[in-house]
Design a protein around this motif. Sequence first.
Motif, mmCIF file in Angstrom:
data_model
loop_
_atom_site.group_PDB
_atom_site.id
_atom_site.type_symbol
_atom_site.label_atom_id
_atom_site.label_comp_id
_atom_site.label_asym_id
_atom_site.label_seq_id
_atom_site.Cartn_x
_atom_site.Cartn_y
_atom_site.Cartn_z
ATOM 1 N N ARG A 136 0.836 -1.104 0.027
ATOM 2 C CA ARG A 136 0.016 -0.074 -0.017
ATOM 3 C C ARG A 136 0.971 1.116 -0.037
ATOM 4 O O ARG A 136 1.608 1.415 0.850
ATOM 5 C CB ARG A 136 -0.790 0.178 1.109
ATOM 6 N N CYS A 137 0.445 2.026 -1.048
ATOM 7 C CA CYS A 137 1.324 3.378 -0.973
ATOM 8 C C CYS A 137 0.833 4.295 0.093
ATOM 9 O O CYS A 137 -0.043 4.386 0.408
ATOM 10 C CB CYS A 137 0.969 4.178 -2.464
ATOM 11 N N THR A 138 1.822 4.801 0.987
ATOM 12 C CA THR A 138 1.536 5.440 2.043
ATOM 13 C C THR A 138 1.216 6.900 1.682
ATOM 14 O O THR A 138 1.141 7.781 2.559
ATOM 15 C CB THR A 138 2.838 5.392 3.218
ATOM 16 N N GLY A 139 1.435 7.284 0.422
ATOM 17 C CA GLY A 139 1.477 8.671 -0.157
ATOM 18 C C GLY A 139 -0.034 8.788 -0.453
ATOM 19 O O GLY A 139 -0.952 10.005 0.094
ATOM 20 N N CYS A 140 -0.729 7.905 -1.044
ATOM 21 C CA CYS A 140 -2.010 8.118 -1.568
ATOM 22 C C CYS A 140 -2.997 7.091 -1.195
ATOM 23 O O CYS A 140 -4.158 6.923 -1.493
ATOM 24 C CB CYS A 140 -2.140 8.164 -3.041
ATOM 25 N N GLY A 141 -2.358 5.706 -0.640
ATOM 26 C CA GLY A 141 -3.134 4.830 -0.255
ATOM 27 C C GLY A 141 -3.604 3.682 -1.153
ATOM 28 O O GLY A 141 -4.178 2.479 -0.968
ATOM 29 N N ILE A 171 7.989 2.716 -6.596
ATOM 30 C CA ILE A 171 7.425 4.064 -7.013
ATOM 31 C C ILE A 171 5.990 3.678 -7.139
ATOM 32 O O ILE A 171 5.373 2.994 -8.011
ATOM 33 C CB ILE A 171 8.141 4.764 -7.677
ATOM 34 N N CYS A 172 4.963 4.522 -6.559
ATOM 35 C CA CYS A 172 3.681 4.298 -6.752
ATOM 36 C C CYS A 172 3.372 4.858 -8.212
ATOM 37 O O CYS A 172 3.749 6.219 -8.714
ATOM 38 C CB CYS A 172 2.968 5.179 -5.788
ATOM 39 N N SER A 173 2.685 4.484 -8.988
ATOM 40 C CA SER A 173 2.478 4.590 -10.318
ATOM 41 C C SER A 173 1.316 5.849 -10.306
ATOM 42 O O SER A 173 0.953 6.457 -11.429
ATOM 43 C CB SER A 173 1.976 3.677 -11.240
ATOM 44 N N ARG A 174 0.495 6.064 -9.303
ATOM 45 C CA ARG A 174 -0.549 6.875 -9.097
ATOM 46 C C ARG A 174 -0.058 8.306 -8.688
ATOM 47 O O ARG A 174 -0.382 9.355 -9.182
ATOM 48 C CB ARG A 174 -1.789 6.344 -8.235
ATOM 49 N N CYS A 175 0.807 8.133 -7.608
ATOM 50 C CA CYS A 175 1.170 9.608 -7.000
ATOM 51 C C CYS A 175 2.838 9.775 -7.052
ATOM 52 O O CYS A 175 3.278 10.568 -6.592
ATOM 53 C CB CYS A 175 0.629 9.573 -5.454
ATOM 54 N N LEU A 176 3.661 8.767 -7.349
ATOM 55 C CA LEU A 176 4.999 8.649 -7.644
ATOM 56 C C LEU A 176 5.836 8.807 -6.012
ATOM 57 O O LEU A 176 6.999 8.905 -6.085
ATOM 58 C CB LEU A 176 5.445 9.998 -8.404
HETATM 59 ZN ZN LIG Z 1 0.654 6.628 -4.190
#
Ligand SMILES: [Zn+2]
Length: 141
Positions: free
Chosen positions: A34-39, A48-53
Motif C-alpha cells: 500500500r502506498c503510504t502517499g495516496c493509499g 514507486i507508486c504509479s498513481r502519486c509517484l
Molecule cells: Zn501513491
Amino acid sequence: MSAAPPIARPMPELEGELAPFIAAAKEHRLMVQRCTGCGALRFPPREICSRCLSSSAEWTNVSGRGEIFSFNVMHQVYHPAFAREVPYAVIVVKLAEGPKITSNLLDCPIDRINIGMPVEVVFEQISDAVTLPKFRVRAQS
Ligand SMILES: [Zn+2]
C-alpha cells in the motif's frame, strides 16, 4: 531400477522486495503493498507508486477473495519439475481490493474455468521455507 530423483521446483527468493509477501504466506496471510502517499494498493511490489509517484509504501493484509480476471492453460512443459502437472491453469486473480495476482487454480477441471469466476486464496506449503498462495473456486453467496 529405481526412479530418477524428482527435479526441484524453482523457488521464489526469500530475500528482497517479496520477502514480506513470502513471510506472510507462510503464516497463511495474503499481503499486498500500500502506498503510504495516496493509499493505492499494488502487487507485485514496486519502488514507486504509479498513481502519486511516492516511494513510501507498507504491506497490508487483504481478504484473499477475488475473481478470475484472466487465465491460461499450460500444455507445454517449460520446466521439467512441472512435467507431471500439465495441463494446468495459470490464473490472474483480480482481488476484491483491486490488485491482480498471478497464481494457480486448484481443484477445478480446466474446462470449468471461466473469467469472472469467484475464487478465494488457499495456501500450499511447497517446502519448509516456502508456502505459496493458490486459489480455489469460491461458492457465490
Ligand atoms: Zn501513491
